[in-house]
Design an enzyme around this catalytic site. Sequence first.
Site, mmCIF file in Angstrom:
data_model
loop_
_atom_site.group_PDB
_atom_site.id
_atom_site.type_symbol
_atom_site.label_atom_id
_atom_site.label_comp_id
_atom_site.label_asym_id
_atom_site.label_seq_id
_atom_site.Cartn_x
_atom_site.Cartn_y
_atom_site.Cartn_z
ATOM 1 C CD GLU A 29 -8.226 -3.065 -12.000
ATOM 2 O OE1 GLU A 29 -8.761 -3.073 -11.153
ATOM 3 O OE2 GLU A 29 -7.696 -4.243 -12.231
ATOM 4 N N PRO A 50 -7.604 -8.710 5.094
ATOM 5 C CG PRO A 50 -9.685 -8.824 5.912
ATOM 6 C CD PRO A 50 -8.483 -8.684 6.400
ATOM 7 N NE ARG A 51 -8.499 -8.100 -3.957
ATOM 8 C CZ ARG A 51 -7.600 -7.130 -4.563
ATOM 9 N NH1 ARG A 51 -6.372 -6.598 -4.131
ATOM 10 N NH2 ARG A 51 -7.856 -6.752 -5.761
ATOM 11 N N GLY A 87 -8.516 0.718 2.684
ATOM 12 C CA GLY A 87 -7.473 1.639 2.181
ATOM 13 C C GLY A 87 -6.434 1.829 2.946
ATOM 14 C CD GLU A 88 -6.027 2.149 8.304
ATOM 15 O OE1 GLU A 88 -5.678 3.038 8.839
ATOM 16 O OE2 GLU A 88 -6.597 0.982 8.795
ATOM 17 C CG ASN A 98 0.083 -4.834 -7.441
ATOM 18 O OD1 ASN A 98 1.221 -5.106 -7.474
ATOM 19 N ND2 ASN A 98 -0.630 -3.889 -8.171
ATOM 20 C CB ILE A 99 3.956 -9.227 -6.194
ATOM 21 C CG1 ILE A 99 4.188 -9.345 -7.509
ATOM 22 C CG2 ILE A 99 2.991 -10.568 -5.876
ATOM 23 C CD1 ILE A 99 5.011 -10.568 -7.821
ATOM 24 C CD GLU A 141 -0.994 -2.358 -4.569
ATOM 25 O OE1 GLU A 141 -1.745 -1.719 -5.302
ATOM 26 O OE2 GLU A 141 -1.257 -3.166 -3.884
#
Length: 423
Positions: free
Chosen positions: A63, A268-269, A310-311, A335-336, A338
């Site tokens: 988001e 990892p998320r 953030g990488e 999200n696929i 991205e």
Amino acid sequence: MVMLPLYRFISKTIAPWFIQQTLAERIKKGKELPERIPERKGYSSRPRPEGSLIWIHSASVGEAQIALTLIKNITKLRPEIKFLVTSVTVTSGQMLVKQLPSQAIHQFIPFDVPQWVNKFLDTWKPNLAIWIESELWPNFIEAVHAHNIPLLLINGHLSDKSFKRWGFARGFIRPLLEKFSSLMVQSSEQVQRFKSLGGVNPIATGNLKFAAAPLKCDLKKLKEFKSIVGNRPFWVAASTHDGEEISIIKAHQRVKKSFNNILTVIVPRHPERGPTLKAMMKQYGLKVACRSTNDKLLNTDEIYLADTLGELGLFYNAANIVFVGGSLISIGGHNIIEPARLNCAILHGPHMHNARSVSVLFAKAQGSLEISDEQTLAEAIESLLRNESLRNTLAKNALRVAESEDQAMTRVIKTLNPFLKNL
């Protein structure tokens, strides 16, 4: 209607005590930043800028990417407007601090406690509030309405689970949805869902995740990573959850029988799980390099654990093959779009119910492959590693889907225009 007053009473009296008891544990788990806890209680860490202020709320990273694109588009029309962008997760907050333009401020959103909510609104006094996707906080909605602030929902989405849950509480959700000045949702299916729960005139504007800019990365770090990997075959398992890494490890071990120097990059998320994951992988006899501790990636390492914030853009830019997590277990998928925007061949599991319409688009266009377990994951990776033509076709089809569905932002801005003119 009894439920709303009860919720308000509990959130005003009991919730602050309960939240206070859990904050230490949340900080320990990396879910809160200790120095920014006051923001979660309605205190501001920055002064309000002068002039018209639009408040945009984005719960997490996906988001937040939409918020950045939205700000860019609004600024083209009204360059003098300032923005307050709130989020929940540490990852999204840190990303926004780095990427927000100068006319925007980031704050963590307060917990939905009436006194903290009112303190937040009294301090910032936004002229317009825009919430992204599925954040429906009752006290916030009531307070925003009481402060006479127009409240808009964009990219509205109710997952199967959320829709079913709210279906048992229509008397609770209806008066909240009625307080939105506009409901812009992702699809005609979502229009029907919001309508059935009491939403007033929801409109389908499309999925704004298609309009988000490609994920950024540090070009110097990208060049460095590519140099270290060299010609080694590798693939990326992104946004993985507890319960999925076991399958990824087993898939890696299967692929290694055919490609003995295969490198598996796991992102990892929740990066704070890094130490636990590293210990688990070593129990399987795997050689692991951990990015968060600056381990040097060696040719003998089998797993590169990218447990940093953030990488993801870096690894999507580097990779040809990406498995998107949250889909081998019933999280609902991530999200696929991205990786599609960055020319990746995309794999995902069967549990894509949080992004069903998107995954259907990709499947119809042959822009992704669905796998079911570690065996089918390993077979798909081996096939893509061996067949460059298949890999390129899959990536090309995925990019075509991502680029063909990018008119959602235009429709949202058109709907926003009357509200912007009143600022």
